[in-house]
Design an enzyme around this catalytic site. Structure first.
Site, PDB file in Angstrom:
ATOM      1  N   ALA A  97       0.851  -1.193   0.000  1.00 10.25           N
ATOM      2  CA  ALA A  97       0.000   0.000   0.000  1.00 10.25           C
ATOM      3  C   ALA A  97       0.884   1.238   0.000  1.00 10.25           C
ATOM      4  CB  ALA A  97      -0.901  -0.007   1.228  1.00 10.25           C
ATOM      5  N   GLU A  98       1.063   1.832  -1.157  1.00  7.29           N
ATOM      6  CA  GLU A  98       1.932   3.010  -1.253  1.00  7.29           C
ATOM      7  C   GLU A  98       1.362   4.112  -2.138  1.00  7.29           C
ATOM      8  OE1 GLU A  98       5.556   2.108  -3.718  1.00  7.29           O
ATOM      9  OE2 GLU A  98       4.961   0.033  -3.281  1.00  7.29           O
ATOM     10  N   GLN A  99       0.112   3.932  -2.583  1.00  7.16           N
ATOM     11  CA  GLN A  99      -0.565   4.953  -3.372  1.00  7.16           C
ATOM     12  C   GLN A  99      -1.983   5.153  -2.831  1.00  7.16           C
ATOM     13  OE1 GLN A  99      -0.649   3.869  -7.494  1.00  7.16           O
ATOM     14  NE2 GLN A  99       1.564   3.856  -7.737  1.00  7.16           N
TER      15      GLN A  99
END
Length: 256
Positions: free
Chosen positions: A151-153
């Site tokens: 989860a990085e966006q």
């Protein structure tokens, strides 16, 4: 005049006491900071510095590393440091599967490298469909690492909406595999978009080139500390990670 001298002596002693206290406080802070600082050592064969206080090292890969010679990865031993685990990109969004996942998954097991699979989450797509896609492609077995949500966006989603979506993915995947998934993200992204309500999940935190431990106020399980490592059998730079614990703790994390 005598009273003035007594007052002057008192004020002088007070100043000395305050100065000594500040000096001792500064020394304590410096010692605490030094103790907190992680020791690094350079390993020429890996091409990077490694935090030497951790005994279990690993990598993560995707199609960008292309076809990996996993037998060479397994055989690499640099001053006692081996690649003991590997996270692999499995899926992205509702329908993309990493072209090398099946190969990497099979070959890592053949070489007895502990393996883990991750899903790259796309905030603009349906989280349930994304979870079903991951589940359809990843068959976890005894001895594997728990599933991972990358989860990085967040895109343009409000924080509360984003949190609700990743919560749906996490809950569905946990229900299927009967194990709590690991969250992968950066220290800053976690602080901004996740926070304490996700502290129940194991954290794989990305914080490159940090000479101390990752700057995050919660317990972490894996630390991705460098993205420019070299490993035999891989013709591209590789992300390097460490596990926050000993071999017994590592074994407890694996699927039973």
């Amino acid at each position: 005049m005598a009273r003035r001298r007594r007052d002057a002596n008192y004020n002088g002693l007070k100043l000395i006491a305050v100065t000594l206290f500040i000096g001792l406080l500064v020394i304590w802070v410096l010692r605490w900071d030094h103790a907190r600082r992680v020791k690094f050592a350079h390993y020429e064969a890996f091409g990077i510095d490694l935090p030497v206080l951790y005994s279990i090292h690993g990598i993560d890969v995707s199609r960008y590393q292309k076809e990996i010679r996993w037998n060479m990865v397994k055989a690499m031993n640099v001053e006692g440091v081996r690649i003991e685990f590997a996270f692999m990109k499995a899926t992205e969004g509702e329908g993309l599967t990493d072209r090398y996942f099946k190969y990497n998954w099979r070959q890592a097991k053949k070489q007895k490298i502990t393996r883990g699979a991750y899903h790259f989450f796309l905030p603009g797509q349906d989280p349930i469909k994304q979870a079903k896609h991951f589940i359809s492609r990843v068959k976890l077995e005894k001895g594997d690492l728990p599933p991972v949500l990358d989860a990085e966006q967040a895109g343009v989603l409000p924080v509360n909406v984003y949190r609700a979506k990743i919560r749906q993915w996490l809950q569905m995947v946990e229900a299927h595999y009967k194990v709590k998934p690991i969250i992968y993200t950066s220290a800053e992204f976690y602080k901004k978009y996740m926070g304490p309500e996700f502290d129940e999940y194991p954290l794989w935190v990305a914080h490159y080139y940090e000479r101390k431990s990752p700057r995050i106020n919660r317990t972490w399980t894996f630390w991705q500390h460098n993205d420019r490592g070299n490993v035999n059998g891989i013709n591209a730079f590789v992300d390097f990670n460490v596990f926050n614990g000993d071999s017994a703790t590592f074994q407890q994390l694996l699927l039973k």
